[in-house]
Structure formats: C-alpha cells, structure tokens
Design an enzyme around this catalytic site. Sequence first.
Site, PDB file in Angstrom:
ATOM      1  N   SER A 117     -23.781  15.224  23.927  1.00  0.00           N
ATOM      2  CA  SER A 117     -25.041  15.135  24.674  1.00  0.00           C
ATOM      3  C   SER A 117     -24.742  14.827  26.139  1.00  0.00           C
ATOM      4  CB  SER A 117     -25.934  14.028  24.089  1.00  0.00           C
ATOM      5  OG  SER A 117     -25.379  12.747  24.366  1.00  0.00           O
ATOM      6  N   SER A 143     -25.782  12.204  27.946  1.00  0.00           N
ATOM      7  CA  SER A 143     -26.088  10.828  28.333  1.00  0.00           C
ATOM      8  C   SER A 143     -25.045  10.208  29.253  1.00  0.00           C
ATOM      9  CB  SER A 143     -26.234   9.947  27.081  1.00  0.00           C
ATOM     10  OG  SER A 143     -24.990   9.776  26.430  1.00  0.00           O
ATOM     11  N   LYS A 182     -20.791   5.169  25.378  1.00  0.00           N
ATOM     12  CA  LYS A 182     -21.544   4.663  26.524  1.00  0.00           C
ATOM     13  C   LYS A 182     -20.606   3.827  27.384  1.00  0.00           C
ATOM     14  CE  LYS A 182     -25.459   6.161  24.672  1.00  0.00           C
ATOM     15  NZ  LYS A 182     -26.180   7.332  25.204  1.00  0.00           N
ATOM     16  N   SER A 230     -30.633   8.677  28.597  1.00  0.00           N
ATOM     17  CA  SER A 230     -29.684   8.011  27.711  1.00  0.00           C
ATOM     18  C   SER A 230     -30.400   7.007  26.828  1.00  0.00           C
ATOM     19  CB  SER A 230     -28.609   7.294  28.540  1.00  0.00           C
ATOM     20  OG  SER A 230     -27.799   6.479  27.716  1.00  0.00           O
TER      21      SER A 230
END
Length: 323
Positions: free
Chosen positions: A126, A128, A183, A288
Amino acid sequence: MSLITGLLYAALAVYLGGWYTGRWHGNFSLLLFVLTVVTLGYWLAERYRFKPAREAAAAQLAQQNDARRAQLAAQGITQVDTDITQARERLLMQPWWLDWTAGLFPVICAVFLMRSFLFEPFKIPSGSMIPTLLVGDLILVNKFHYGIRLPVINKKIISNNEPQRGDVMVFRYPVDPSLDYIKRVVALPGDEVAYINKKLTVNGKPVEQSQLPQFYDEDTLRYFDQYSEKLGKVDHRILVDKDRPPFVPPQAVFDFPNKELCRYSGEGVVCKVPAGHYFMMGDNRDNSQDSRFWGFVPDDAIVGKAFVIWMNFGDFKRIGFFN
C-alpha cells in the site's frame, strides 16, 4: 509412503490455493516450520532406514551374483553375460516421494533459519509509507536487530537493540496478528505524542520539519505537500494532504487496549504511550491507518527493522538503503 506423501502434497496445494484466492490468511512462518519438521522426518527416515535398506538390498544382489559366478566357475564356466549394474542402480535409486521430501529438507531448513533469525523479505502492498517506500518495493527486514525471537510464536529470547524514534519497523498488525504491517516508530514507551493540526509533537517538543518541493503521486495523479522531518537521528520525508481534515473520524477508531491513554479532538489526537508499546505512523500521514486508528504496537508484535529495498521491478533506481 507414496500415498501418504501424495496426500501431504495435496493438502499443501489446497492450503496454498485457498491462501492465493483469499479464502483464508496464510501464515508463511508456520508453513515453513511445518515443512521443515515434515521434511526432517523424511530425511531422518531416509538416512537411518530407507537408504540402509536399499544399500543392504544392493549388497545382497551383489553377493548373490558373486555366489552364482563362483558356482559357474566351479563348473568350468568363466564367461557370464549377467550384468547387475542397472539392477543395482535401480535398487539404490530414491523413490520420488523421498526425492521430493528428504531431498528438499536442507533447502527448506536453510530458508527457515535465515528467514526466522536473519533477514525476511516483504513486499510493500500500500501507499501508507510514501514517499519513503512505494507500492511494489521489495524490502528486506533485519530480524535480529531488535533481538532474537523464536519463530512462529515470536517470543523474544535474546535482547539486542531497542526500537528508536524514526525506525521503519515491520510488526504484526494488532487487530489481526496474521498480517504484517510496516510503519515508522514515532514515539517510545513513556512518551506523550501529539498529532494536532497535522503537526507532530513528542513530549511537548515539536518535531523538526521543513518544507520540500511537492511530491507527485503517479498512482493518484496528484501533488501532495512534502516535508523533511527529523525523528531522533533519522531524517526522512513525509506527505501531507492539505485537503484532508486533521482529525481521526470516530467511526474509524478501533476499540484497542489502553485506548483511555488517548484523547481525540477535532484537531487530532494526543496519546501517552504505555510501557512496552510503541506509537507508529505512516510517512503518508493522511493516507495511513496507523496507531491513531488501532492503537499501540506491543513489543511482542515486533518482527524486525526494515532497512533496504532489494528490488523494484518497475524502477531499478529504487534499489538501495533508506532511512
């Protein structure tokens, strides 16, 4: 044994097929562990039972051939056209079910050990972490940087470095531990982190930030405000969508453990990070789903530290280390 092996391969095909079609989530660590144990069983059986039995049968064939030649020689017959070479090779040959199990054990075991304790590959699914990581980046994760953990159960047995602000970390998604998320570590245990009006503050101190030229996202065909941000000793880039509101929609917030340590408002969110947990955010701040939505990441969910892009088939220039 050939029937049992065939059934095992059929079960593996069903499992992988269901995983590929999305009928269930696969656990690759568990799958590798099971394959390692099963092939180890076949390897031990081959080494200590099947191979000795084949060698004994081949030796018996050679003895019978020698005895027959001796009998014929005693009768004055010295030329014998019997050649047992092919028969002996057939007796010594591994059957297919051993070749495809015991023969694979060293390879599967090496992959399992490397992936469990050294480095694990991941694919970024993705956006994010844009602009640091793009969709399609293939990255490597250092599995021992934060300590040695037992495979499958992820239990830490040897401590190493502690996570630092700014680290890009892979972890098990708290909402669904069968999924891995990536992250950036924004706040450590005991920190008070605030993201108010799209400005990040840790322990009352604004995080250093400077504006950069706008970033063009080829997937959305849009320009986004881009900033350089410094978390701890790590300089990295972030994206901000000025058209998105700063607050977290209440309906999007999960009921996560220690939620009472977070305060949500129309300007954003303020959280006190509990002991043994970390506050994570994506570099693409307005695109995100991170700790603002589903809470803190516990230490026992850590998988490892991401550190290099080893391949991007759409852009070879992406290959290299990143912050």
